[in-house]
Design an enzyme around this catalytic site. Sequence first.
Site, mmCIF file in Angstrom:
data_model
loop_
_atom_site.group_PDB
_atom_site.id
_atom_site.type_symbol
_atom_site.label_atom_id
_atom_site.label_comp_id
_atom_site.label_asym_id
_atom_site.label_seq_id
_atom_site.Cartn_x
_atom_site.Cartn_y
_atom_site.Cartn_z
ATOM 1 C CG ASP A 22 -2.330 -0.716 1.163
ATOM 2 O OD1 ASP A 22 -2.463 -1.276 0.107
ATOM 3 O OD2 ASP A 22 -2.713 -1.007 2.100
ATOM 4 C CE LYS B 239 -9.274 0.866 -2.890
ATOM 5 N NZ LYS B 239 -8.906 1.021 -4.551
#
Length: 497
Positions: free
Chosen positions: A268, A290
Amino acid sequence: MSAPRTPTEAREPRMGPLARLPVFFALAGKRVVLAGGTPAAAWKAELLSAAGADVDVLASELSDEMLAVAADPPQSAIVVHLRGWEASDFAGAAIAVGAFEDDEEAKRFASAARKAGVPVNVIDKPAFCDFSFGSIVNRSPLVIGISTDGAAPVFAQAVRAKLEALIPRGFANWAEAARRWRRDVKTSGLSFAGRRKFWQIFTAHAVTHPDREPAPSDFDTLLARTRDQGAAVDHGSVTLVGAGPGDPELLTLRAVRALQAADVILIDDLVAPEILDFARREAKKMLVGKTGGAPSCKQDEINALMVSLAKAGKRVVRLKGGDPMIFGRAGEEIAACRAAGIAVEVVPGISAAQGAASRLGLSLTHRKLARRVQYLTAHADNGRLPADIDWASLADPSTTTVVYMPKRTLAELAATAMARGLAPDTPAFAVANATQPQQQVIAGTTADIAVRLDEAAPEGPVLVMIGRALAEAAQPSAVDGAEAPPLQEGRVSARGA
Protein backbone atom coordinates in the site's frame (compact mmCIF):
# COMPACT_ATOMS: atom_id res chain seq x y z
CA MET A 1 -13.28 9.51 -8.11
CA SER A 2 -9.58 8.75 -8.34
CA ALA A 3 -7.82 8.06 -11.63
CA PRO A 4 -7.02 4.44 -12.53
CA ARG A 5 -3.60 3.01 -11.83
CA THR A 6 -2.03 -0.37 -12.51
CA PRO A 7 0.12 -2.38 -10.07
CA THR A 8 3.79 -1.61 -10.64
CA GLU A 9 6.93 -3.27 -9.42
CA ALA A 10 8.58 -1.30 -6.63
CA ARG A 11 12.20 -0.36 -7.19
CA GLU A 12 14.40 -2.24 -4.75
CA PRO A 13 15.95 0.30 -2.37
CA ARG A 14 19.70 0.59 -2.80
CA MET A 15 22.01 -0.45 0.00
CA GLY A 16 23.09 2.54 2.04
CA PRO A 17 26.78 3.43 2.33
CA LEU A 18 28.87 0.96 4.35
CA ALA A 19 31.91 2.02 6.35
CA ARG A 20 33.14 -1.59 6.13
CA LEU A 21 32.02 -4.61 4.13
CA PRO A 22 31.24 -7.37 6.66
CA VAL A 23 32.94 -10.56 5.49
CA PHE A 24 33.90 -13.76 7.27
CA PHE A 25 37.26 -15.40 6.57
CA ALA A 26 37.36 -19.22 6.36
CA LEU A 27 40.68 -19.89 8.13
CA ALA A 28 40.47 -23.58 9.08
CA GLY A 29 43.81 -25.19 8.23
CA LYS A 30 45.24 -21.96 6.84
CA ARG A 31 48.36 -20.18 8.06
CA VAL A 32 48.20 -16.74 9.66
CA VAL A 33 51.13 -14.44 10.45
CA LEU A 34 50.87 -12.56 13.76
CA ALA A 35 53.66 -10.10 14.55
CA GLY A 36 53.89 -9.02 18.20
CA GLY A 37 53.66 -10.55 21.64
CA THR A 38 51.52 -7.97 23.46
CA PRO A 39 48.29 -8.72 25.37
CA ALA A 40 46.33 -7.28 22.44
CA ALA A 41 48.18 -9.62 20.06
CA ALA A 42 47.40 -12.52 22.42
CA TRP A 43 43.67 -11.83 22.10
CA LYS A 44 43.99 -11.88 18.30
CA ALA A 45 45.95 -15.15 18.51
CA GLU A 46 43.11 -16.66 20.56
CA LEU A 47 40.49 -15.54 18.00
CA LEU A 48 42.53 -16.86 15.09
CA SER A 49 43.12 -20.21 16.74
CA ALA A 50 39.42 -20.46 17.61
CA ALA A 51 38.68 -19.96 13.89
CA GLY A 52 40.92 -22.93 13.05
CA ALA A 53 43.94 -21.01 11.76
CA ASP A 54 47.51 -22.21 12.26
CA VAL A 55 49.02 -19.14 13.92
CA ASP A 56 52.70 -18.23 13.60
CA VAL A 57 53.57 -15.65 16.27
CA LEU A 58 56.68 -13.61 15.48
CA ALA A 59 57.96 -11.60 18.47
CA SER A 60 61.18 -11.07 20.41
CA GLU A 61 59.27 -10.56 23.67
CA LEU A 62 56.11 -12.28 24.83
CA SER A 63 53.53 -11.10 27.36
CA ASP A 64 52.17 -13.49 29.97
CA GLU A 65 48.88 -13.49 28.07
CA MET A 66 50.58 -14.65 24.88
CA LEU A 67 52.49 -17.39 26.71
CA ALA A 68 49.24 -18.61 28.28
CA VAL A 69 47.22 -18.76 25.06
CA ALA A 70 50.09 -20.39 23.15
CA ALA A 71 50.31 -23.09 25.83
CA ASP A 72 46.55 -23.74 25.73
CA PRO A 73 45.07 -22.63 22.38
CA PRO A 74 41.28 -22.83 21.90
CA GLN A 75 41.54 -24.95 18.73
CA SER A 76 44.47 -24.84 16.27
CA ALA A 77 48.12 -24.58 17.23
CA ILE A 78 49.78 -21.27 18.10
CA VAL A 79 53.49 -21.55 17.30
CA VAL A 80 55.82 -18.92 18.78
CA HIS A 81 59.00 -17.79 16.97
CA LEU A 82 61.24 -15.66 19.20
CA ARG A 83 62.30 -13.21 16.51
CA GLY A 84 61.00 -10.27 14.53
CA TRP A 85 59.04 -10.65 11.31
CA GLU A 86 60.58 -10.86 7.84
CA ALA A 87 59.14 -10.33 4.36
CA SER A 88 59.51 -14.04 3.61
CA ASP A 89 57.09 -14.86 6.45
CA PHE A 90 54.12 -13.75 4.34
CA ALA A 91 54.56 -16.48 1.75
CA GLY A 92 51.52 -18.74 1.81
CA ALA A 93 49.76 -16.76 4.58
CA ALA A 94 46.00 -16.24 4.41
CA ILE A 95 46.04 -13.02 6.45
CA ALA A 96 48.54 -11.05 8.52
CA VAL A 97 48.04 -9.27 11.85
CA GLY A 98 50.49 -6.93 13.54
CA ALA A 99 50.75 -5.24 16.94
CA PHE A 100 53.08 -2.21 16.86
CA GLU A 101 53.42 0.98 18.85
CA ASP A 102 55.52 2.66 16.18
CA ASP A 103 53.68 3.92 13.08
CA GLU A 104 56.71 3.46 10.84
CA GLU A 105 57.03 -0.20 11.80
CA ALA A 106 53.29 -0.64 11.31
CA LYS A 107 53.51 0.97 7.87
CA ARG A 108 56.43 -1.25 6.88
CA PHE A 109 54.58 -4.41 8.02
CA ALA A 110 51.40 -3.45 6.18
CA SER A 111 53.29 -2.60 2.98
CA ALA A 112 55.19 -5.90 3.02
CA ALA A 113 51.98 -7.88 3.56
CA ARG A 114 50.18 -6.11 0.73
CA LYS A 115 53.15 -6.60 -1.58
CA ALA A 116 52.84 -10.32 -0.92
CA GLY A 117 49.09 -10.15 -1.63
CA VAL A 118 48.10 -10.83 1.98
CA PRO A 119 45.22 -8.89 3.64
CA VAL A 120 46.55 -7.11 6.72
CA ASN A 121 45.29 -5.76 10.03
CA VAL A 122 47.38 -3.64 12.39
CA ILE A 123 45.78 -3.56 15.83
CA ASP A 124 44.33 -0.16 16.77
CA LYS A 125 45.80 1.50 13.66
CA PRO A 126 42.95 1.59 11.09
CA ALA A 127 45.04 3.58 8.59
CA PHE A 128 47.13 0.43 7.98
CA CYS A 129 44.24 -2.08 7.94
CA ASP A 130 42.59 -3.89 5.04
CA PHE A 131 40.07 -5.45 7.41
CA SER A 132 38.96 -5.15 11.02
CA PHE A 133 37.90 -7.67 13.65
CA GLY A 134 35.02 -5.91 15.40
CA SER A 135 33.14 -7.22 18.41
CA ILE A 136 31.94 -10.82 18.23
CA VAL A 137 28.88 -12.66 19.50
CA ASN A 138 29.82 -16.33 19.34
CA ARG A 139 27.13 -18.94 18.90
CA SER A 140 29.21 -20.79 16.32
CA PRO A 141 28.37 -21.71 13.64
CA LEU A 142 26.11 -18.69 14.21
CA VAL A 143 28.60 -15.81 14.47
CA ILE A 144 27.73 -12.11 14.62
CA GLY A 145 30.33 -9.41 13.98
CA ILE A 146 29.83 -5.78 15.03
CA SER A 147 31.87 -2.87 13.71
CA THR A 148 31.78 0.90 14.14
CA ASP A 149 34.79 1.35 11.80
CA GLY A 150 36.85 2.32 14.83
CA ALA A 151 34.63 5.32 15.55
CA ALA A 152 33.13 4.05 18.81
CA PRO A 153 34.54 0.73 20.09
CA VAL A 154 32.73 1.16 23.42
CA PHE A 155 29.43 1.48 21.56
CA ALA A 156 30.18 -1.73 19.66
CA GLN A 157 30.85 -3.46 22.98
CA ALA A 158 27.51 -2.19 24.31
CA VAL A 159 25.70 -3.57 21.25
CA ARG A 160 27.50 -6.89 21.71
CA ALA A 161 26.41 -7.03 25.35
CA LYS A 162 22.80 -6.46 24.28
CA LEU A 163 22.99 -9.25 21.71
CA GLU A 164 24.67 -11.59 24.19
CA ALA A 165 21.70 -11.11 26.49
CA LEU A 166 19.13 -11.53 23.71
CA ILE A 167 20.53 -14.60 21.93
CA PRO A 168 20.41 -17.82 23.96
CA ARG A 169 23.66 -19.77 24.07
CA GLY A 170 21.73 -22.86 23.06
CA PHE A 171 21.34 -21.37 19.56
CA ALA A 172 24.86 -22.64 18.87
CA ASN A 173 23.59 -26.22 19.20
CA TRP A 174 20.66 -25.60 16.85
CA ALA A 175 22.89 -23.85 14.30
CA GLU A 176 25.22 -26.84 14.39
CA ALA A 177 22.24 -29.17 13.98
CA ALA A 178 21.17 -27.18 10.91
CA ARG A 179 24.61 -27.73 9.41
CA ARG A 180 24.42 -31.49 10.08
CA TRP A 181 20.90 -31.84 8.71
CA ARG A 182 21.23 -29.69 5.57
CA ARG A 183 22.38 -32.59 3.38
CA ASP A 184 19.58 -34.84 4.73
CA VAL A 185 16.98 -32.18 3.93
CA LYS A 186 18.29 -31.86 0.36
CA THR A 187 17.99 -35.61 -0.18
CA SER A 188 14.65 -35.96 1.63
CA GLY A 189 12.58 -35.74 -1.56
CA LEU A 190 10.92 -32.48 -0.48
CA SER A 191 10.31 -29.87 -3.16
CA PHE A 192 12.04 -26.51 -3.00
CA ALA A 193 9.00 -25.03 -1.27
CA GLY A 194 8.91 -28.01 1.06
CA ARG A 195 12.57 -27.59 2.00
CA ARG A 196 12.01 -23.94 2.78
CA LYS A 197 8.99 -24.87 4.87
CA PHE A 198 11.13 -27.38 6.78
CA TRP A 199 13.62 -24.66 7.70
CA GLN A 200 10.81 -22.34 8.76
CA ILE A 201 9.44 -25.04 11.05
CA PHE A 202 12.98 -25.80 12.25
CA THR A 203 13.60 -22.14 13.08
CA ALA A 204 10.34 -21.73 14.98
CA HIS A 205 11.15 -24.90 16.96
CA ALA A 206 14.70 -23.73 17.74
CA VAL A 207 13.48 -20.32 18.89
CA THR A 208 10.99 -21.88 21.30
CA HIS A 209 13.41 -24.59 22.55
CA PRO A 210 16.78 -22.77 22.55
CA ASP A 211 18.28 -24.49 25.55
CA ARG A 212 17.42 -28.08 24.62
CA GLU A 213 20.05 -30.18 22.90
CA PRO A 214 18.85 -31.13 19.38
CA ALA A 215 18.40 -34.87 18.89
CA PRO A 216 18.02 -37.05 15.77
CA SER A 217 14.39 -37.52 16.73
CA ASP A 218 13.87 -33.77 16.33
CA PHE A 219 14.86 -34.03 12.68
CA ASP A 220 12.40 -36.87 12.13
CA THR A 221 9.63 -34.94 13.87
CA LEU A 222 10.22 -31.75 11.90
CA LEU A 223 10.41 -33.65 8.61
CA ALA A 224 7.16 -35.45 9.41
CA ARG A 225 5.45 -32.15 10.27
CA THR A 226 6.55 -30.75 6.91
CA ARG A 227 5.30 -33.80 5.02
CA ASP A 228 2.02 -33.78 6.95
CA GLN A 229 1.19 -30.48 5.27
CA GLY A 230 1.30 -32.35 1.98
CA ALA A 231 0.46 -30.48 -1.20
CA ALA A 232 -0.39 -27.36 0.80
CA VAL A 233 3.34 -26.67 1.15
CA ASP A 234 3.72 -26.40 -2.61
CA HIS A 235 0.64 -24.24 -3.09
CA GLY A 236 0.67 -20.49 -2.77
CA SER A 237 -0.89 -18.54 0.03
CA VAL A 238 -1.88 -14.99 0.93
CA THR A 239 -1.10 -13.28 4.21
CA LEU A 240 -2.62 -9.90 5.01
CA VAL A 241 -0.05 -8.13 7.18
CA GLY A 242 -0.58 -5.00 9.23
CA ALA A 243 2.49 -2.78 8.86
CA GLY A 244 1.43 -0.50 11.70
CA PRO A 245 1.28 3.30 11.51
CA GLY A 246 4.86 3.76 10.33
CA ASP A 247 7.43 3.19 13.07
CA PRO A 248 9.20 -0.06 12.07
CA GLU A 249 9.71 -0.97 15.74
CA LEU A 250 5.94 -1.38 16.08
CA LEU A 251 5.91 -4.38 13.72
CA THR A 252 4.89 -7.63 15.38
CA LEU A 253 7.26 -10.61 15.35
CA ARG A 254 4.73 -12.51 13.27
CA ALA A 255 4.65 -9.69 10.70
CA VAL A 256 8.45 -9.82 10.43
CA ARG A 257 8.36 -13.59 9.90
CA ALA A 258 5.75 -13.20 7.16
CA LEU A 259 7.82 -10.54 5.39
CA GLN A 260 10.92 -12.72 5.56
CA ALA A 261 9.09 -15.70 4.07
CA ALA A 262 7.35 -13.84 1.21
CA ASP A 263 7.92 -14.41 -2.49
CA VAL A 264 5.86 -11.35 -3.49
CA ILE A 265 4.85 -8.33 -1.39
CA LEU A 266 1.94 -6.15 -2.53
CA ILE A 267 2.44 -2.76 -0.90
CA ASP A 268 0.00 0.00 0.00
CA ASP A 269 1.03 3.62 -0.50
CA LEU A 270 0.61 4.27 3.22
CA VAL A 271 3.28 1.75 4.24
CA ALA A 272 6.45 3.46 5.50
CA PRO A 273 9.43 2.53 3.27
CA GLU A 274 11.49 1.53 6.32
CA ILE A 275 9.12 -1.40 6.91
CA LEU A 276 10.53 -3.12 3.82
CA ASP A 277 13.95 -3.33 5.47
CA PHE A 278 12.50 -6.36 7.29
CA ALA A 279 11.43 -8.08 4.07
CA ARG A 280 13.26 -10.86 2.31
CA ARG A 281 15.54 -9.14 -0.18
CA GLU A 282 14.75 -11.69 -2.89
CA ALA A 283 11.00 -11.01 -2.63
CA LYS A 284 9.39 -9.13 -5.50
CA LYS A 285 7.83 -5.88 -4.29
CA MET A 286 4.84 -4.39 -6.10
CA LEU A 287 3.05 -1.09 -5.46
CA VAL A 288 -0.73 -1.50 -5.48
CA GLY A 289 -1.62 1.72 -3.69
CA LYS A 290 -5.04 3.23 -3.20
CA THR A 291 -4.86 6.92 -2.29
CA GLY A 292 -7.86 9.22 -2.09
CA GLY A 293 -7.80 11.87 -4.82
CA ALA A 294 -4.75 10.34 -6.52
CA PRO A 295 -4.32 7.60 -9.15
CA SER A 296 -5.24 4.33 -7.46
CA CYS A 297 -5.28 0.65 -8.32
CA LYS A 298 -8.76 -0.82 -8.55
CA GLN A 299 -9.62 -3.24 -5.78
CA ASP A 300 -10.76 -5.90 -8.26
CA GLU A 301 -7.35 -5.72 -9.98
CA ILE A 302 -5.55 -6.09 -6.65
CA ASN A 303 -7.71 -9.11 -5.77
CA ALA A 304 -7.06 -10.73 -9.16
CA LEU A 305 -3.31 -10.14 -8.94
CA MET A 306 -3.16 -11.53 -5.43
CA VAL A 307 -5.08 -14.67 -6.38
CA SER A 308 -3.14 -15.28 -9.62
CA LEU A 309 0.21 -15.03 -7.81
CA ALA A 310 -0.93 -17.44 -5.09
CA LYS A 311 -2.24 -19.88 -7.72
CA ALA A 312 1.23 -19.79 -9.28
CA GLY A 313 2.61 -21.13 -5.99
CA LYS A 314 3.83 -17.82 -4.56
CA ARG A 315 3.72 -16.82 -0.92
CA VAL A 316 2.00 -13.45 -1.20
CA VAL A 317 2.07 -10.83 1.54
CA ARG A 318 -0.51 -8.05 1.21
CA LEU A 319 1.16 -5.33 3.26
CA LYS A 320 -1.19 -2.66 4.61
CA GLY A 321 -0.64 0.41 6.76
CA GLY A 322 -2.02 0.19 10.29
CA ASP A 323 -4.22 -2.85 10.90
CA PRO A 324 -5.61 -4.63 7.81
CA MET A 325 -8.97 -5.20 9.51
CA ILE A 326 -9.63 -1.48 10.11
CA PHE A 327 -10.66 0.33 6.90
CA GLY A 328 -8.20 -1.82 4.96
CA ARG A 329 -10.64 -3.62 2.64
CA ALA A 330 -9.47 -6.86 4.18
CA GLY A 331 -12.94 -8.39 3.93
CA GLU A 332 -12.99 -8.10 0.13
CA GLU A 333 -9.51 -9.59 -0.21
CA ILE A 334 -10.23 -12.46 2.18
CA ALA A 335 -13.43 -13.23 0.27
CA ALA A 336 -11.55 -13.24 -3.06
CA CYS A 337 -8.98 -15.70 -1.71
CA ARG A 338 -11.57 -18.02 -0.22
CA ALA A 339 -13.60 -18.00 -3.43
CA ALA A 340 -10.46 -19.06 -5.31
CA GLY A 341 -9.56 -21.75 -2.76
CA ILE A 342 -6.43 -19.89 -1.66
CA ALA A 343 -5.19 -20.23 1.93
CA VAL A 344 -5.36 -16.83 3.59
CA GLU A 345 -4.43 -15.58 7.04
CA VAL A 346 -4.26 -12.20 8.73
CA VAL A 347 -1.45 -10.76 10.84
CA PRO A 348 -2.85 -7.81 12.81
CA GLY A 349 -0.92 -4.58 13.19
CA ILE A 350 -0.87 -1.57 15.49
CA SER A 351 -3.62 0.71 14.20
CA ALA A 352 -2.95 4.33 13.29
CA ALA A 353 -5.26 5.37 16.12
CA GLN A 354 -3.30 3.36 18.67
CA GLY A 355 -0.01 4.69 17.37
CA ALA A 356 -1.17 8.31 17.43
CA ALA A 357 -2.63 7.98 20.93
CA SER A 358 0.56 6.40 22.24
CA ARG A 359 2.73 9.23 20.88
CA LEU A 360 0.39 11.83 22.36
CA GLY A 361 0.27 10.03 25.69
CA LEU A 362 -3.52 9.86 25.51
CA SER A 363 -5.92 7.26 26.81
CA LEU A 364 -8.76 7.07 24.33
CA THR A 365 -10.88 5.40 26.99
CA HIS A 366 -10.20 7.60 30.04
CA ARG A 367 -12.54 6.02 32.57
CA LYS A 368 -13.93 9.36 33.78
CA LEU A 369 -14.38 10.87 30.33
CA ALA A 370 -15.16 8.13 27.81
CA ARG A 371 -17.28 4.98 27.75
CA ARG A 372 -16.37 3.86 24.25
CA VAL A 373 -14.15 4.43 21.23
CA GLN A 374 -15.47 4.39 17.69
CA TYR A 375 -13.62 4.34 14.37
CA LEU A 376 -15.26 6.29 11.57
CA THR A 377 -14.35 6.67 7.91
CA ALA A 378 -14.97 10.12 6.44
CA HIS A 379 -14.49 8.87 2.89
CA ALA A 380 -17.06 6.79 1.00
CA ASP A 381 -16.51 4.98 -2.31
CA ASN A 382 -17.52 8.12 -4.18
CA GLY A 383 -14.98 10.25 -2.30
CA ARG A 384 -17.66 12.09 -0.32
CA LEU A 385 -18.76 11.95 3.30
CA PRO A 386 -20.63 8.68 3.93
CA ALA A 387 -24.38 9.09 4.03
CA ASP A 388 -25.00 6.55 6.80
CA ILE A 389 -22.98 8.03 9.68
CA ASP A 390 -24.58 7.56 13.11
CA TRP A 391 -24.58 11.22 14.12
CA ALA A 392 -26.08 10.54 17.54
CA SER A 393 -23.11 8.34 18.51
CA LEU A 394 -20.67 10.93 17.17
CA ALA A 395 -22.34 13.66 19.27
CA ASP A 396 -22.33 11.51 22.42
CA PRO A 397 -20.02 13.35 24.88
CA SER A 398 -18.87 10.05 26.41
CA THR A 399 -17.46 8.78 23.10
CA THR A 400 -13.98 9.18 21.64
CA THR A 401 -14.18 9.21 17.85
CA VAL A 402 -11.27 8.47 15.56
CA VAL A 403 -11.86 9.67 12.01
CA TYR A 404 -9.93 7.99 9.18
CA MET A 405 -9.35 9.57 5.74
CA PRO A 406 -10.70 12.99 6.82
CA LYS A 407 -8.78 15.50 4.68
CA ARG A 408 -11.43 16.29 2.06
CA THR A 409 -14.59 15.96 4.16
CA LEU A 410 -13.62 17.05 7.68
CA ALA A 411 -15.28 20.48 7.47
CA GLU A 412 -18.62 18.95 6.43
CA LEU A 413 -18.31 16.21 9.07
CA ALA A 414 -17.57 18.68 11.88
CA ALA A 415 -20.37 21.07 10.84
CA THR A 416 -22.94 18.26 10.66
CA ALA A 417 -21.79 16.76 13.96
CA MET A 418 -22.16 20.11 15.71
CA ALA A 419 -25.59 20.59 14.14
CA ARG A 420 -26.54 17.16 15.51
CA GLY A 421 -25.40 18.01 19.06
CA LEU A 422 -21.62 17.67 19.34
CA ALA A 423 -20.28 20.50 21.49
CA PRO A 424 -18.18 22.92 19.37
CA ASP A 425 -15.51 23.13 22.09
CA THR A 426 -14.92 19.36 22.14
CA PRO A 427 -11.12 18.83 21.92
CA ALA A 428 -9.84 17.54 18.59
CA PHE A 429 -6.43 16.50 17.25
CA ALA A 430 -5.33 15.88 13.68
CA VAL A 431 -2.25 13.66 13.47
CA ALA A 432 -0.28 13.23 10.25
CA ASN A 433 2.26 10.44 9.76
CA ALA A 434 1.62 9.02 13.23
CA THR A 435 4.69 7.49 14.98
CA GLN A 436 7.04 8.48 12.16
CA PRO A 437 9.90 11.02 12.54
CA GLN A 438 7.90 13.55 10.50
CA GLN A 439 4.81 13.16 12.68
CA GLN A 440 2.80 16.38 12.82
CA VAL A 441 0.10 17.17 15.36
CA ILE A 442 -2.54 19.88 14.87
CA ALA A 443 -4.58 20.67 17.98
CA GLY A 444 -7.93 22.43 18.10
CA THR A 445 -11.62 21.87 18.70
CA THR A 446 -14.44 20.44 16.67
CA ALA A 447 -15.29 23.98 15.58
CA ASP A 448 -11.89 24.85 14.12
CA ILE A 449 -9.94 21.61 13.50
CA ALA A 450 -10.85 21.54 9.79
CA VAL A 451 -9.52 25.07 9.26
CA ARG A 452 -6.36 24.34 11.20
CA LEU A 453 -5.79 21.16 9.19
CA ASP A 454 -6.22 23.04 5.91
CA GLU A 455 -3.76 25.73 7.05
CA ALA A 456 -1.15 23.17 8.08
CA ALA A 457 -1.67 21.14 4.86
CA PRO A 458 0.38 18.14 6.06
CA GLU A 459 1.63 15.52 3.63
CA GLY A 460 0.98 11.85 4.28
CA PRO A 461 -1.84 9.96 6.01
CA VAL A 462 -3.94 11.88 8.54
CA LEU A 463 -6.44 10.88 11.18
CA VAL A 464 -8.51 13.07 13.49
CA MET A 465 -9.41 12.27 17.09
CA ILE A 466 -12.38 13.97 18.77
CA GLY A 467 -13.58 13.66 22.33
CA ARG A 468 -13.48 14.83 25.94
CA ALA A 469 -10.85 12.19 26.74
CA LEU A 470 -8.39 14.39 24.81
CA ALA A 471 -8.94 17.37 27.13
CA GLU A 472 -5.68 17.05 29.10
CA ALA A 473 -3.51 16.97 25.99
CA ALA A 474 -5.46 19.91 24.53
CA GLN A 475 -4.18 22.28 27.21
CA PRO A 476 -1.81 24.96 25.82
CA SER A 477 1.08 23.78 27.99
CA ALA A 478 0.79 20.28 26.57
CA VAL A 479 0.52 21.41 22.96
CA ASP A 480 2.86 24.37 22.65
CA GLY A 481 5.49 23.46 25.20
CA ALA A 482 8.57 21.97 23.56
CA GLU A 483 9.32 20.21 26.83
CA ALA A 484 5.98 18.41 27.00
CA PRO A 485 6.97 14.72 26.90
CA PRO A 486 3.96 13.34 24.98
CA LEU A 487 4.55 15.53 21.92
CA GLN A 488 8.31 15.64 21.65
CA GLU A 489 8.38 13.04 18.89
CA GLY A 490 6.34 15.11 16.44
CA ARG A 491 5.85 18.66 15.24
CA VAL A 492 2.88 20.51 16.71
CA SER A 493 0.89 23.21 14.97
CA ALA A 494 -1.62 25.65 16.52
CA ARG A 495 -2.86 25.40 20.05
CA GLY A 496 -5.79 23.92 21.85
CA ALA A 497 -8.93 25.77 22.84
